[in-house]
Write an enzyme that holds these catalytic residues in place. Structure first.
Site, short mmCIF file in Angstrom:
data_model
loop_
_atom_site.label_atom_id
_atom_site.label_comp_id
_atom_site.label_asym_id
_atom_site.label_seq_id
_atom_site.Cartn_x
_atom_site.Cartn_y
_atom_site.Cartn_z
N PRO A 11 0.79 -1.24 0.00
CA PRO A 11 0.00 0.00 0.00
C PRO A 11 0.82 1.28 0.00
O PRO A 11 1.89 1.35 0.62
CB PRO A 11 -0.82 -0.11 1.29
CG PRO A 11 -0.10 -1.10 2.14
CD PRO A 11 0.55 -2.06 1.19
N ASN A 12 0.29 2.24 -0.72
CA ASN A 12 0.83 3.61 -0.81
C ASN A 12 2.06 3.73 -1.70
O ASN A 12 2.50 4.84 -1.99
CB ASN A 12 1.13 4.21 0.58
CG ASN A 12 -0.11 4.22 1.46
OD1 ASN A 12 -1.13 4.80 1.07
ND2 ASN A 12 -0.06 3.58 2.60
N ARG A 19 5.05 10.91 -2.48
CA ARG A 19 4.83 10.61 -1.08
C ARG A 19 6.14 10.79 -0.29
O ARG A 19 7.12 10.09 -0.56
CB ARG A 19 4.38 9.16 -0.98
CG ARG A 19 4.33 8.60 0.39
CD ARG A 19 4.23 7.07 0.33
NE ARG A 19 4.08 6.57 1.67
CZ ARG A 19 4.36 5.33 2.04
NH1 ARG A 19 4.78 4.46 1.16
NH2 ARG A 19 4.20 4.96 3.28
N TYR A 24 11.34 8.61 0.81
CA TYR A 24 11.27 7.59 -0.24
C TYR A 24 11.89 8.02 -1.57
O TYR A 24 11.93 7.21 -2.51
CB TYR A 24 9.81 7.15 -0.44
CG TYR A 24 9.21 6.54 0.81
CD1 TYR A 24 9.69 5.32 1.30
CD2 TYR A 24 8.19 7.17 1.52
CE1 TYR A 24 9.16 4.76 2.45
CE2 TYR A 24 7.65 6.62 2.67
CZ TYR A 24 8.14 5.42 3.13
OH TYR A 24 7.62 4.85 4.27
N ASN A 75 8.02 -5.78 -1.36
CA ASN A 75 8.02 -4.66 -0.42
C ASN A 75 6.58 -4.58 0.08
O ASN A 75 5.72 -3.98 -0.58
CB ASN A 75 8.43 -3.35 -1.09
CG ASN A 75 8.45 -2.19 -0.08
OD1 ASN A 75 7.95 -2.34 1.04
ND2 ASN A 75 9.01 -1.06 -0.48
N ALA A 78 3.34 -1.00 4.57
CA ALA A 78 2.83 -1.05 5.95
C ALA A 78 2.37 -2.45 6.36
O ALA A 78 2.37 -2.78 7.56
CB ALA A 78 1.69 -0.04 6.11
N GLU A 99 12.83 -9.59 0.88
CA GLU A 99 12.03 -8.46 1.38
C GLU A 99 12.82 -7.17 1.15
O GLU A 99 14.01 -7.12 1.48
CB GLU A 99 11.80 -8.70 2.88
CG GLU A 99 11.04 -7.60 3.59
CD GLU A 99 10.89 -7.90 5.10
OE1 GLU A 99 11.19 -9.04 5.53
OE2 GLU A 99 10.47 -6.98 5.82
N HIS A 101 12.83 -2.87 1.58
CA HIS A 101 12.29 -1.59 2.06
C HIS A 101 13.16 -0.47 1.52
O HIS A 101 14.39 -0.55 1.64
CB HIS A 101 12.25 -1.54 3.59
CG HIS A 101 11.39 -2.62 4.15
ND1 HIS A 101 10.02 -2.57 4.06
CD2 HIS A 101 11.71 -3.79 4.73
CE1 HIS A 101 9.53 -3.68 4.60
NE2 HIS A 101 10.53 -4.44 4.99
N ARG A 108 13.77 4.24 11.91
CA ARG A 108 12.51 4.98 11.99
C ARG A 108 11.74 4.59 13.25
O ARG A 108 12.31 4.07 14.21
CB ARG A 108 11.72 4.75 10.70
CG ARG A 108 12.50 5.25 9.47
CD ARG A 108 11.74 5.04 8.19
NE ARG A 108 10.51 5.81 8.16
CZ ARG A 108 9.53 5.60 7.27
NH1 ARG A 108 9.65 4.65 6.37
NH2 ARG A 108 8.44 6.34 7.31
C1 DQA Z 1 8.48 0.79 3.49
C2 DQA Z 1 8.62 0.99 5.01
C3 DQA Z 1 7.31 0.75 5.70
O1 DQA Z 1 7.47 0.93 7.11
C4 DQA Z 1 6.27 1.74 5.23
O2 DQA Z 1 5.01 1.47 5.82
C5 DQA Z 1 6.17 1.79 3.74
C6 DQA Z 1 7.36 1.65 2.92
C7 DQA Z 1 9.76 1.15 2.72
O3 DQA Z 1 9.85 0.77 1.55
O4 DQA Z 1 10.66 1.80 3.26
O5 DQA Z 1 5.09 2.06 3.21
O6 DQA Z 1 8.20 -0.59 3.25
#
Ligand code: DQA
Length: 150
Positions: A11-12, A19, A24, A75, A78, A99, A101, A108
């Site tokens: 998501p997002n 964003r 990011y 990825n 959240a 995985e 990120h 964080r």
């Molecule tokens: C994320 C880190 C997560 O904590 C966050 O909720 C994201 C992006 C990252 O790519 O750094 O949406 O996965």
């Protein structure tokens, strides 16, 4: 062993570039897809690149990957920190799972320090920006080559 890789985004991440660019970066998801597609081609991998804001869709793609893919890069965004369902789905997949990120989640907020998905992942890349996806693709190619030789 299939050389098809599923690259799944949670998501997002459709808003990348807009964003929180201080966290990011400025690259969009379309930029990442373009670069990953080119690299996958170079590495002799097929690529299915997906993003969803819905947990069930990510689970369905993991199930689809079971049928046809050799590896998964994910990825979960959240959902990393909340989803036992995605962990359970990944536990049904036999090939390598990496995985990714973009940000260094360990630097964080505390709630980002725990990942359900890391309980299954063969490797975790965090804090390498969008380059992390390309590093993960190189690693999957290496692991699939290794499996093919075994
Ligand atoms: C994320 C880190 C997560 O904590 C966050 O909720 C994201 C992006 C990252 O790519 O750094 O949406 O996965």
């Amino acid at each position: 062993m299939s050389r098809l890789v599923y690259l799944l985004n949670g998501p997002n991440l459709n808003l990348l570039g807009k964003r929180q660019p201080h966290i990011y970066g400025h690259e969009t998801l379309a930029d990442i897809e373009r670069d990953c597609t080119a690299l996958a081609h170079e590495l002799g991998l097929g690529l299915r690149f997906h993003q969803s804001n819905r947990e069930y869709e990510i689970i369905d793609w993991v199930h689809a990957a079971r049928e046809e893919a050799g590896g998964i890069i994910i990825n979960p965004a959240a959902f990393t920190h909340t989803s036992v369902a995605i962990l359970d789905a990944l536990n049904t997949f036999e090939g390598p799972v990496l995985e990714v990120h973009i940000s260094n989640v360990h630097k964080r907020e505390e709630f980002r320090h725990h990942s359900f998905v890391s309980g299954r992942a063969d490797g975790v890349i965090a804090g390498f920006g969008t380059q992390g996806y390309q590093l993960a693709l190189r690693r999957v190619a290496f692991l699939l080559d290794q499996q093919a030789r075994a």
